[in-house]
Design a protein around this motif. Structure first.
Motif, PDB file in Angstrom:
ATOM      1  N   GLY A   9      -0.590   9.529  -1.320  1.00  0.00           N
ATOM      2  CA  GLY A   9      -1.601   8.930  -2.182  1.00  0.00           C
ATOM      3  C   GLY A   9      -1.027   7.968  -3.195  1.00  0.00           C
ATOM      4  N   MET A  10       0.269   8.074  -3.474  1.00  0.00           N
ATOM      5  CA  MET A  10       0.937   7.151  -4.391  1.00  0.00           C
ATOM      6  C   MET A  10       1.649   6.037  -3.634  1.00  0.00           C
ATOM      7  N   HIS A  11       1.299   5.861  -2.346  1.00  0.00           N
ATOM      8  CA  HIS A  11       1.818   4.773  -1.511  1.00  0.00           C
ATOM      9  C   HIS A  11       3.318   4.903  -1.253  1.00  0.00           C
ATOM     10  N   GLU A  12       3.792   6.136  -1.226  1.00  0.00           N
ATOM     11  CA  GLU A  12       5.195   6.377  -0.889  1.00  0.00           C
ATOM     12  C   GLU A  12       5.285   6.766   0.578  1.00  0.00           C
ATOM     13  N   VAL A  13       6.168   6.107   1.303  1.00  0.00           N
ATOM     14  CA  VAL A  13       6.358   6.412   2.718  1.00  0.00           C
ATOM     15  C   VAL A  13       7.108   7.737   2.837  1.00  0.00           C
ATOM     16  N   LEU A  14       6.505   8.680   3.555  1.00  0.00           N
ATOM     17  CA  LEU A  14       7.094  10.004   3.754  1.00  0.00           C
ATOM     18  C   LEU A  14       7.185  10.278   5.248  1.00  0.00           C
ATOM     19  N   ALA A  15       8.254  10.918   5.651  1.00  0.00           N
ATOM     20  CA  ALA A  15       8.437  11.218   7.073  1.00  0.00           C
ATOM     21  C   ALA A  15       9.064  12.589   7.226  1.00  0.00           C
ATOM     22  N   PRO A  61     -12.043 -16.828   3.141  1.00  0.00           N
ATOM     23  CA  PRO A  61     -10.599 -16.587   3.240  1.00  0.00           C
ATOM     24  C   PRO A  61      -9.915 -17.648   4.096  1.00  0.00           C
ATOM     25  N   ALA A  62      -8.607 -17.801   3.853  1.00  0.00           N
ATOM     26  CA  ALA A  62      -7.840 -18.806   4.591  1.00  0.00           C
ATOM     27  C   ALA A  62      -7.272 -18.272   5.889  1.00  0.00           C
ATOM     28  N   THR A  63      -7.015 -16.990   5.957  1.00  0.00           N
ATOM     29  CA  THR A  63      -6.448 -16.358   7.151  1.00  0.00           C
ATOM     30  C   THR A  63      -7.267 -15.123   7.486  1.00  0.00           C
ATOM     31  N   ARG A  64      -6.875 -14.440   8.555  1.00  0.00           N
ATOM     32  CA  ARG A  64      -7.603 -13.215   8.906  1.00  0.00           C
ATOM     33  C   ARG A  64      -7.097 -12.006   8.125  1.00  0.00           C
ATOM     34  N   PHE A  65      -6.163 -12.226   7.208  1.00  0.00           N
ATOM     35  CA  PHE A  65      -5.618 -11.138   6.389  1.00  0.00           C
ATOM     36  C   PHE A  65      -6.232 -11.219   4.997  1.00  0.00           C
ATOM     37  N   LEU A  66      -7.010 -10.207   4.643  1.00  0.00           N
ATOM     38  CA  LEU A  66      -7.771 -10.222   3.398  1.00  0.00           C
ATOM     39  C   LEU A  66      -7.030  -9.556   2.261  1.00  0.00           C
ATOM     40  N   TYR A  67      -5.946  -8.882   2.547  1.00  0.00           N
ATOM     41  CA  TYR A  67      -5.087  -8.302   1.512  1.00  0.00           C
ATOM     42  C   TYR A  67      -3.682  -8.195   2.092  1.00  0.00           C
ATOM     43  N   ASP A  68      -2.710  -7.979   1.213  1.00  0.00           N
ATOM     44  CA  ASP A  68      -1.319  -8.075   1.654  1.00  0.00           C
ATOM     45  C   ASP A  68      -0.564  -6.750   1.625  1.00  0.00           C
ATOM     46  N   PHE A  69      -1.258  -5.659   1.389  1.00  0.00           N
ATOM     47  CA  PHE A  69      -0.623  -4.352   1.264  1.00  0.00           C
ATOM     48  C   PHE A  69       0.251  -4.015   2.471  1.00  0.00           C
ATOM     49  N   HIS A  70      -0.236  -4.310   3.666  1.00  0.00           N
ATOM     50  CA  HIS A  70       0.461  -3.907   4.886  1.00  0.00           C
ATOM     51  C   HIS A  70       1.734  -4.694   5.147  1.00  0.00           C
ATOM     52  N   PHE A  71       1.960  -5.776   4.422  1.00  0.00           N
ATOM     53  CA  PHE A  71       3.177  -6.563   4.643  1.00  0.00           C
ATOM     54  C   PHE A  71       4.411  -5.946   3.987  1.00  0.00           C
ATOM     55  N   TYR A  72       4.216  -4.904   3.190  1.00  0.00           N
ATOM     56  CA  TYR A  72       5.317  -4.395   2.373  1.00  0.00           C
ATOM     57  C   TYR A  72       5.746  -2.971   2.715  1.00  0.00           C
ATOM     58  N   HIS A  73       5.201  -2.384   3.766  1.00  0.00           N
ATOM     59  CA  HIS A  73       5.694  -1.067   4.191  1.00  0.00           C
ATOM     60  C   HIS A  73       6.055  -1.122   5.673  1.00  0.00           C
ATOM     61  N   HIS A  74       7.020  -0.315   6.062  1.00  0.00           N
ATOM     62  CA  HIS A  74       7.536  -0.295   7.434  1.00  0.00           C
ATOM     63  C   HIS A  74       7.883  -1.712   7.897  1.00  0.00           C
ATOM     64  N   LEU A  78       0.609  -1.070  -7.801  1.00  0.00           N
ATOM     65  CA  LEU A  78       1.658  -0.257  -7.216  1.00  0.00           C
ATOM     66  C   LEU A  78       1.765  -0.577  -5.736  1.00  0.00           C
ATOM     67  N   ARG A  79       2.917  -1.136  -5.342  1.00  0.00           N
ATOM     68  CA  ARG A  79       3.122  -1.478  -3.943  1.00  0.00           C
ATOM     69  C   ARG A  79       3.766  -0.310  -3.219  1.00  0.00           C
ATOM     70  N   PRO A  80       3.723  -0.326  -1.886  1.00  0.00           N
ATOM     71  CA  PRO A  80       4.381   0.749  -1.137  1.00  0.00           C
ATOM     72  C   PRO A  80       5.858   0.855  -1.510  1.00  0.00           C
ATOM     73  N   HIS A  81       6.341   2.094  -1.574  1.00  0.00           N
ATOM     74  CA  HIS A  81       7.735   2.311  -1.894  1.00  0.00           C
ATOM     75  C   HIS A  81       8.264   3.456  -1.049  1.00  0.00           C
ATOM     76  N   GLY A  82       9.559   3.560  -0.989  1.00  0.00           N
ATOM     77  CA  GLY A  82      10.177   4.576  -0.154  1.00  0.00           C
ATOM     78  C   GLY A  82      10.894   3.943   1.023  1.00  0.00           C
ATOM     79  N   GLU A  83      11.209   4.754   1.989  1.00  0.00           N
ATOM     80  CA  GLU A  83      11.987   4.310   3.144  1.00  0.00           C
ATOM     81  C   GLU A  83      11.229   3.235   3.939  1.00  0.00           C
TER      82      GLU A  83
END
Length: 509
Positions: A246-252, A424-437, A469-474
């Motif tokens: 929930g805090m956008h931390e990558v857990l595995a 919008p200019a592209t088909r990406f409406l937010y950038d959250f997914h560009f910063y994890h994995h 808060l952006r994604p963080h972790g591994e």
């Protein structure tokens, strides 16, 4: 009816009247609430579908399912995109849910049904913007309809199976894991002792009712060329997104399992199971609880508790079905006793307990509703008025044909674009997914696709929000070097205020 019974009924009705007045005050106050968080993004995608005729997955990248788009499309098509439109639609859905809740609890007495309605309404309205039109709330409409049907005599007929199948498909098209609520219904049908033949007919009609809407959705996606991008999103992106907390931390691995167990424990050791246990106690004391119904409601609670564990994310709104089911059971404190039962201390204790629940719920809901309505709301405080200021700037500077690219998630850029009616200019409406994995093939691919679209058709403006808060972790990254280099080479900051920056293309000077 003796005097003591009459006194108990009068007290219950007075308590329900007070609770109803509190609900009415909260509902009126809610008309002044602002749309915020996920709701503007979902409305923006719905507007792209209804006004620009774009197709999800194919024309814009988003994680939601078709059921969410269609319900939000109803909001945009018939009510509009204003804050007041959101509130009217929200309260309309709430009214439908409450009416179905009353029907579902009516067999246990009018007072129990009325108490359940008031407790559910007060809990929802006390969530203010955190609960408003979230996916779990949208799913309450088919869920409450299913529970209302199950309260009817002989609900497990072939007609009931078909209807319930459609309702569970509706839930699954909003969030797939919500289909877990079919298990209590199947369990109820198995213990109803209606014979294997009728059980088989019920099961077949349930499966048919479920598959028809699901198949229709698949056909819709295939028809509009969105099936392949949908599969890519579902099979390649969802598993990545599901690894974050929930805090956008990558857990595995073991770390993720410990996090899920900790989150499940937080749900288990909250006040809601206590309220449900008390409801079961008063229900049994009234002589109305059968093993069959006890098993049914108990399994509903277990399913609602397990639900957030599927995603591994325990934001408060993920527990909306859990709150709903436990409060319905808690309302059994006002259950109408069996005719052969005399009023006992336990009965009066139920009246006192139900009254206390109303006092506590109203005491929480009323201040929150009034504060969000008449104080500085979340848009002004947590979003730093970013949506309003972005919308004001875009309205003043956008020319015909100009496009805008948000570099944001829920910080207010998309909300401002919604209010300014910016495309919008592209088909990406937010950038959250560009910063994890960032090292996975899928994220690398959508990064390249994003940059190719930007370079091919540079937008007039980029809206960059700060402080999120952006994604963080591994496997995460704070940087998108290619985007940042292209941005600084081709754009300048046209406006910078607290919480956001608007970049304008250099050749527009």
């Amino acid at each position: 009816m003796n005097a003591r019974t009459l006194d108990t009924t009068v007290v219950k009705r007075l308590v329900c009247l007070v609770a109803g007045l509190a609900v009415l005050v909260c509902a009126v106050c809610s008309l002044r609430w602002r749309a915020v968080h996920d709701v503007p993004i979902m409305m923006y995608t719905a507007r792209l579908m209804t006004e620009s005729h774009l197709i999800p997955y194919r024309d814009f990248f988003d994680m939601n399912l078709p059921g969410t788009y269609w319900m939000m499309g109803l909001l945009v098509e018939f009510f509009g995109c204003s804050d007041l439109a959101v509130r009217f639609f929200d309260l309309l859905l709430l009214g439908c849910v409450l009416a179905l809740t009353y029907v579902g609890l009516r067999r246990w007495g009018r007072e129990a049904a009325a108490l359940g309605v008031c407790l559910v309404a007060l809990r929802y309205l006390s969530g203010t913007w955190r609960f408003s039109l979230q996916r779990e709330y949208l799913a309450l409409l088919p869920l409450s309809a299913a529970l209302a049907w199950m309260a009817r005599p002989l609900p497990c007929s072939w007609k009931g199976g078909a209807l319930l199948g459609v309702l569970f498909a509706w839930m699954a098209l909003i969030k797939p894991q919500l289909v877990v609520f079919a298990l209590p219904v199947i369990l109820f049908a198995c213990v109803e002792r209606q014979g294997w033949k009728r059980l088989a007919v019920f099961g077949f009609s349930l499966a048919a009712g479920f598959l028809i809407p699901i198949s229709g959705s698949v056909v819709w996606l295939i028809w509009y060329g969105a099936w392949r991008p949908f599969l890519e999103m579902a099979t390649e992106y969802w598993p990545l997104y599901g690894q974050m907390s929930g805090m956008h931390e990558v857990l595995a691995g073991a770390t993720r399992w410990r996090y899920i167990m900790h989150g499940a424990g937080g749900v288990l050791w909250s006040w809601s199971p206590v309220l449900a246990c008390a409801g079961f106690l008063f229900w049994a004391g009234a002589g109305r609880a059968s093993r069959q119904w006890f098993l049914y409601y108990g399994s509903l609670i277990v399913c609602s508790m397990v639900l957030p564990c599927f995603s591994g994310q325990f934001w408060e709104y993920h527990n909306i079905p859990f709150y709903y089911v436990t409060l319905c059971v808690a309302a059994l404190a006002f259950v109408e006793p069996a005719r052969e039962r005399k009023q006992t201390f336990l009965t009066w204790s139920g009246v006192g307990w139900g009254s206390l629940l109303v006092v506590v719920c109203a005491g929480i809901a009323l201040p929150r509703a009034c504060r969000e309505a008449f104080g500085r709301g979340v848009v002004e405080i947590e979003k730093q008025s970013v949506p309003d200021e972005v919308a004001c700037y875009l309205r003043a500077h956008l020319a015909l044909g100009d496009r805008v690219q948000p570099l944001d998630w829920t910080g207010g850029a998309v909300h401002g674009m919604l209010m300014a009616n910016a495309l919008p200019a592209t088909r990406f409406l937010y950038d959250f997914h560009f910063y994890h994995h960032v090292n996975t093939p899928f994220i690398q691919r959508i990064r390249r696709e994003f940059m190719n679209e930007l370079v091919a058709a540079p937008p007039r403006f980029l809206v960059d929000t700060m402080g999120q808060l952006r994604p963080h972790g591994e496997g995460t990254s704070e940087a998108f070097a290619e985007l940042e280099r292209w941005q600084t080479e081709n754009y300048h900051v046209a406006e910078a205020k607290n919480g956001y920056r608007i970049w304008e293309r250099d050749d527009r000077q």
